[in-house]
Scaffold this motif. Structure first.
Motif, PDB file in Angstrom:
ATOM      1  N   SER A   1       0.832  -1.207   0.000  1.00  0.00           N
ATOM      2  CA  SER A   1       0.000   0.000   0.000  1.00  0.00           C
ATOM      3  C   SER A   1       0.865   1.255   0.000  1.00  0.00           C
ATOM      4  CB  SER A   1      -0.918  -0.013   1.226  1.00  0.00           C
ATOM      5  OG  SER A   1      -1.693   1.159   1.287  1.00  0.00           O
ATOM      6  N   LEU A   2       1.905   1.260   0.813  1.00  0.00           N
ATOM      7  CA  LEU A   2       2.828   2.405   0.823  1.00  0.00           C
ATOM      8  C   LEU A   2       3.519   2.567  -0.532  1.00  0.00           C
ATOM      9  CD1 LEU A   2       4.468   1.962   4.341  1.00  0.00           C
ATOM     10  CD2 LEU A   2       2.868   3.751   3.653  1.00  0.00           C
ATOM     11  N   LEU A   3       3.873   1.444  -1.168  1.00  0.00           N
ATOM     12  CA  LEU A   3       4.532   1.499  -2.474  1.00  0.00           C
ATOM     13  C   LEU A   3       3.611   2.122  -3.520  1.00  0.00           C
ATOM     14  CD1 LEU A   3       6.745   0.815  -4.497  1.00  0.00           C
ATOM     15  CD2 LEU A   3       5.871  -1.532  -4.566  1.00  0.00           C
ATOM     16  N   TYR A   4       2.362   1.712  -3.569  1.00  0.00           N
ATOM     17  CA  TYR A   4       1.423   2.280  -4.542  1.00  0.00           C
ATOM     18  C   TYR A   4       1.215   3.772  -4.282  1.00  0.00           C
ATOM     19  CZ  TYR A   4      -0.035  -1.979  -6.975  1.00  0.00           C
ATOM     20  OH  TYR A   4      -0.072  -3.089  -7.781  1.00  0.00           O
TER      21      TYR A   4
ATOM     22  N   GLN B   1      11.725   8.821  -5.860  1.00  0.00           N
ATOM     23  CA  GLN B   1      12.163   7.607  -6.548  1.00  0.00           C
ATOM     24  C   GLN B   1      12.889   6.681  -5.582  1.00  0.00           C
ATOM     25  OE1 GLN B   1      11.713   6.079  -9.159  1.00  0.00           O
ATOM     26  NE2 GLN B   1      13.511   5.034  -9.931  1.00  0.00           N
ATOM     27  N   GLN B   2      13.682   7.265  -4.687  1.00  0.00           N
ATOM     28  CA  GLN B   2      14.403   6.446  -3.721  1.00  0.00           C
ATOM     29  C   GLN B   2      13.443   5.735  -2.777  1.00  0.00           C
ATOM     30  OE1 GLN B   2      16.298   8.492  -0.581  1.00  0.00           O
ATOM     31  NE2 GLN B   2      17.887   6.963  -0.257  1.00  0.00           N
ATOM     32  N   LYS B   3      12.408   6.441  -2.316  1.00  0.00           N
ATOM     33  CA  LYS B   3      11.434   5.816  -1.420  1.00  0.00           C
ATOM     34  C   LYS B   3      10.737   4.645  -2.108  1.00  0.00           C
ATOM     35  CE  LYS B   3      10.419   9.993   1.274  1.00  0.00           C
ATOM     36  NZ  LYS B   3       9.372  11.009   1.605  1.00  0.00           N
ATOM     37  N   ALA B   4      10.396   4.827  -3.390  1.00  0.00           N
ATOM     38  CA  ALA B   4       9.722   3.751  -4.118  1.00  0.00           C
ATOM     39  C   ALA B   4      10.616   2.522  -4.236  1.00  0.00           C
ATOM     40  CB  ALA B   4       9.287   4.242  -5.494  1.00  0.00           C
TER      41      ALA B   4
ATOM     42  N   ILE C   1      10.204  -1.271  -2.731  1.00  0.00           N
ATOM     43  CA  ILE C   1      10.301  -2.476  -3.564  1.00  0.00           C
ATOM     44  C   ILE C   1      11.297  -3.460  -2.954  1.00  0.00           C
ATOM     45  CG2 ILE C   1      11.142  -3.325  -5.794  1.00  0.00           C
ATOM     46  CD1 ILE C   1       9.868  -0.881  -7.077  1.00  0.00           C
ATOM     47  N   ASN C   2      12.415  -2.946  -2.479  1.00  0.00           N
ATOM     48  CA  ASN C   2      13.416  -3.812  -1.836  1.00  0.00           C
ATOM     49  C   ASN C   2      12.847  -4.453  -0.573  1.00  0.00           C
ATOM     50  OD1 ASN C   2      16.012  -4.939  -1.582  1.00  0.00           O
ATOM     51  ND2 ASN C   2      16.608  -3.349  -0.132  1.00  0.00           N
ATOM     52  N   THR C   3      12.042  -3.677   0.179  1.00  0.00           N
ATOM     53  CA  THR C   3      11.404  -4.239   1.370  1.00  0.00           C
ATOM     54  C   THR C   3      10.438  -5.355   1.004  1.00  0.00           C
ATOM     55  OG1 THR C   3      11.576  -2.089   2.491  1.00  0.00           O
ATOM     56  CG2 THR C   3      10.011  -3.685   3.401  1.00  0.00           C
ATOM     57  N   CYS C   4       9.694  -5.167  -0.091  1.00  0.00           N
ATOM     58  CA  CYS C   4       8.783  -6.226  -0.555  1.00  0.00           C
ATOM     59  C   CYS C   4       9.554  -7.484  -0.942  1.00  0.00           C
ATOM     60  CB  CYS C   4       7.961  -5.724  -1.744  1.00  0.00           C
ATOM     61  SG  CYS C   4       6.640  -4.583  -1.324  1.00  0.00           S
ATOM     62  N   TYR C   5      10.680  -7.311  -1.638  1.00  0.00           N
ATOM     63  CA  TYR C   5      11.512  -8.463  -1.982  1.00  0.00           C
ATOM     64  C   TYR C   5      11.934  -9.214  -0.717  1.00  0.00           C
ATOM     65  CZ  TYR C   5      12.440  -8.041  -7.020  1.00  0.00           C
ATOM     66  OH  TYR C   5      12.341  -8.055  -8.376  1.00  0.00           O
TER      67      TYR C   5
ATOM     68  N   ARG D   1      18.845  -3.830  -9.287  1.00  0.00           N
ATOM     69  CA  ARG D   1      20.167  -3.608  -8.683  1.00  0.00           C
ATOM     70  C   ARG D   1      20.728  -2.250  -9.081  1.00  0.00           C
ATOM     71  NH1 ARG D   1      24.436  -6.412  -9.961  1.00  0.00           N
ATOM     72  NH2 ARG D   1      25.410  -5.873  -7.998  1.00  0.00           N
ATOM     73  N   VAL D   2      20.486  -1.839 -10.312  1.00  0.00           N
ATOM     74  CA  VAL D   2      20.916  -0.510 -10.760  1.00  0.00           C
ATOM     75  C   VAL D   2      20.223   0.575  -9.936  1.00  0.00           C
ATOM     76  CG1 VAL D   2      20.717   1.121 -12.675  1.00  0.00           C
ATOM     77  CG2 VAL D   2      21.595  -1.176 -13.086  1.00  0.00           C
ATOM     78  N   ASN D   3      18.923   0.439  -9.774  1.00  0.00           N
ATOM     79  CA  ASN D   3      18.172   1.417  -8.986  1.00  0.00           C
ATOM     80  C   ASN D   3      18.650   1.444  -7.539  1.00  0.00           C
ATOM     81  OD1 ASN D   3      15.438   2.630 -10.412  1.00  0.00           O
ATOM     82  ND2 ASN D   3      16.138   0.749 -11.380  1.00  0.00           N
ATOM     83  N   GLN D   4      18.903   0.286  -6.966  1.00  0.00           N
ATOM     84  CA  GLN D   4      19.355   0.231  -5.573  1.00  0.00           C
ATOM     85  C   GLN D   4      20.755   0.817  -5.414  1.00  0.00           C
ATOM     86  OE1 GLN D   4      18.937  -3.905  -4.598  1.00  0.00           O
ATOM     87  NE2 GLN D   4      16.699  -3.854  -4.783  1.00  0.00           N
TER      88      GLN D   4
END
Length: 692
Positions: free
Chosen positions: A166-169, A200-203, A207-211, A547-550
């Protein structure tokens, strides 16, 4: 209405934490053993710091390990104290001994401060009960905490992952709206990009947290999580298409002057953002989404792209918005990814111990920082003849975080919150309220404090300080005598933690920026090798894109924190900010190229190979400029070749050419920036060393 209350993340968290704390107190009060109930409620504080409430496929194993460490720490500090070992030495050895948990995994690393907190709690109990009783209290308390949380997560199954999704959306909705709603004002990268970079960083962090949650819960193999897994796949598609940018402000301005494109693009972006916020609520509150369409918005955008065929902005926006609309309409991902398991580093104990004994180990530095701060605080307490300095030691533990900025903010909130809480407690203690009323007010204060703790730590500290004073009052009937000493202990502990963060092996983010920049360039090179190689594996491309985004987010986070650190060269940071801006452009081009590669919009093998060679040369030049402190000759054997391709330029080639342009600018910036770096410490190192 009840769904919005019971499923709200803050309310759900506050209810869980309040019940796990207050139920033992209520049971003890009803049975006539209120003091035992109050002592029993102290154990969840250790479990919270250890992260034992994190849903995990090894949930009970982590509980057993955590409970054993708490009991061991409690017994060790009592036994060593009874044998006459000085308290500073006990805490020093204990912190260094338990610090090896930081090498096993990040989640295991949280056992170090939690075990130290358990030992410090035991200091307040030593001499008041037999030596075996505090360890037993920790074991039984951990069992209660684990059983309650297991039942809670069975009752609210999927809720942690629903909250993150929900936070990601919502973050994607804010990012899309901010990116396209002020299209003509986003022409200056220096002012426009930093807010967008933060979103963008928060998103990507979410995503990393979801992984990580999927990995810890084995959600990809659990049928209960199928809908959430599909929602996560949809979010990855949305992030791909929202994160790409055209970066042609002159073309944007031209199209805006020639048509009403700005209003149409804003209309599309706001429609998408509104739909994403609705989906965020649907995910969180367990609702099925309603039908959705944005045909009128897309038709208006398509009409503009047809009227201006030579302008790429209309085609670009229509291409990405139409795919976003398809995903939102069907609620199915454009591409089915094989969600690769999170590559979380987890070592067995013996290899972790070997790594821990290295001076380059960050876990060793963290443990040593805790050890020295606690030893100094306890020595200071002995100097001032404080019999049980548990409050100052607890303050050191609670306010010490990784990073200068986070610790400074936590110290401010802790000190001000404690001051306000002690003032409130001093006034209310004179009322001499009945015990039942005191317990009821403590229950309400605990619930309200947990509602605010995630966003307003200072206000939560006010409530927790009041409940701590009244707990002491109920345990020993002398809470008023603790007010002034506890305030002095809090101030002393905050000062020790602040000094430790500055002088004891600090990890200044400005010093890590060069390594993070090098790692980001390496991630870009690996992504381009996959994109321009002979075989485009869609699964590897999707994972490498993340990985590029992270990697870029780690660099941006270093810059953001470095700009808040004391006594650093502002010109150096300003130039690095420009470097990071161009790095963000490269990330967005790689995002767009990943989409094109999946749709088989590629180059001929020979042309792709030549472009890959040019990109690798440019990346290696940037890495060399970061790695070696030496004069730039101006002419390099690795200089990129001239434009060797004549004829129509494809979309993919346009992205590659812009990447080469950004790398050229980044090389120039690096040459200027490195001469302005701080002239002390690790910044004097001429050769970059790989971080461990």
């Amino acid at each position: 209405m009840w769904r919005r209350i019971i499923y709200h993340p803050e309310v759900n968290y506050a209810l869980r934490q309040t019940l796990v704390l207050c139920l033992p107190v209520a049971i003890g009060w009803m049975l006539g053993h209120l003091q035992n109930g109050l002592l029993f409620s102290l154990v969840p504080a250790c479990c919270n710091n250890a992260g034992l409430d994190t849903p995990h496929k090894r949930f009970f194993k982590r509980l057993i390990v955590g409970g054993c460490l708490f009991a061991f720490s409690s017994f060790l500090i009592q036994y060593a104290g009874a044998e006459g070992v000085p308290l500073p030495l006990i805490l020093l050895v204990m912190a260094l001994l338990l610090g090896v948990t930081g090498e096993i995994s990040p989640l295991h690393a949280r056992l170090l401060p939690a075990s130290l907190i358990a030992a410090i709690f035991t200091l307040s109990l030593a001499g008041r009960m037999p030596m075996w009783q505090p360890p037993l209290l920790y074991i039984l308390g951990t069992v209660w905490y684990g059983a309650f949380n297991w039942f809670w997560f069975r009752l609210w199954k999927e809720q942690p992952m629903r909250e993150t999704l929900s936070l990601l959306y919502r973050e994607l909705a804010d990012y899309c709206e901010a990116k396209y709603s002020l299209l003509t004002r986003l022409t200056d990268p220096q002012t426009a990009l930093p807010p967008l970079l933060a979103r963008q960083q928060k998103a990507v962090d979410l995503i990393n947290t979801c992984y990580q949650q999927m990995h810890m819960l084995s959600a990809s193999r659990d049928s209960h999580y199928q809908r959430l897994t599909r929602a996560f796949q949809v979010a990855l598609d949305l992030q791909e298409h929202i994160a790409v940018s055209l970066h042609q402000p002159e073309e944007v301005q031209k199209l805006v002057e020639q048509s009403h494109a700005e209003a149409v693009i804003r209309w599309n972006a706001q429609t998408i953002a509104a739909r994403l916020r609705v989906l965020a609520d649907d995910i969180l509150y367990h609702r099925f989404p309603e039908r959705f369409t944005m045909e009128k918005q897309l038709q208006a955008l398509e009409k503009i792209s047809r009227q201006h065929p030579d302008n790429p902005v209309g085609h670009f926006c229509y291409y990405h918005f139409s795919r976003i609309a398809r995903v939102l309409r069907t609620q199915r991902p454009l591409y089915r990814r094989d969600l690769m398991a999170d590559r979380q580093r987890r070592l067995p104990l013996l290899p972790a111990l070997k790594n821990y004994l290295s001076l380059k180990s960050s876990a060793l530095r963290t443990a040593a920082r805790y050890a020295v701060m606690l030893a100094f605080a306890s020595s200071l307490a002995l100097f001032f003849n404080l019999p049980k300095p548990y409050w100052v030691l607890m303050t050191v533990m609670f306010v010490s975080l990784n990073g200068y900025s986070a610790t400074r903010v936590r110290i401010q909130h802790r000190a001000l919150g404690t001051l306000a809480g002690l003032a409130i407690a001093a006034v209310t203690l004179g009322l001499h309220a009945p015990e039942s009323w005191i317990l009821l007010v403590m229950l309400l204060i605990t619930l309200v404090s947990y509602l605010f703790i995630r966003k307003f730590y200072g206000w939560a500290t006010v409530g927790f300080t009041v409940t701590a004073v009244y707990t002491l009052q109920l345990l020993s009937l002398n809470g008023a005598q603790f007010l002034l000493p506890r305030l002095m202990d809090t101030i002393m502990g905050c000062l020790i933690a602040f000094g430790g963060m500055i002088w004891l092996w600090p990890q200044w983010q400005s010093g890590l920026m060069r390594q993070n920049a090098h790692d980001a360039l390496e991630a870009y090179q690996e992504a381009l090798q996959l994109l321009l190689g002979n075989e485009q594996d869609a699964v590897k491309l999707a994972y490498q894109r993340m990985r590029v985004n992270q990697a870029h987010n780690a660099l941006f986070n270093s810059l953001h924190q470095a700009m808040q650190e004391p006594a650093f060269n502002s010109r150096y940071l300003a130039d690095m900010q420009l470097w990071v801006t161009h790095s963000q452009f490269i990330v967005e081009h790689i995002n767009a190229m990943t989409i094109l590669a999946r749709e088989h919009t590629m180059l001929t093998p020979s042309l792709a190979e030549r472009y890959l060679q040019s990109c690798e040369i440019a990346l290696q030049r940037c890495q060399q400029r970061l790695e070696y402190d030496g004069p730039d000759s101006g002419s390099n054997v690795l200089d990129a070749p001239e434009d060797f391709h004549q004829g129509p330029v494809t979309i993919l080639e346009r992205h590659i050419k812009r990447i080469l342009g950004h790398l050229s600018v980044m090389h120039t910036i690096s040459s200027l920036t490195w001469s302005q770096r701080p002239q002390h410490g690790q910044w004097l190192s001429r050769k970059l060393r790989k971080s461990q």
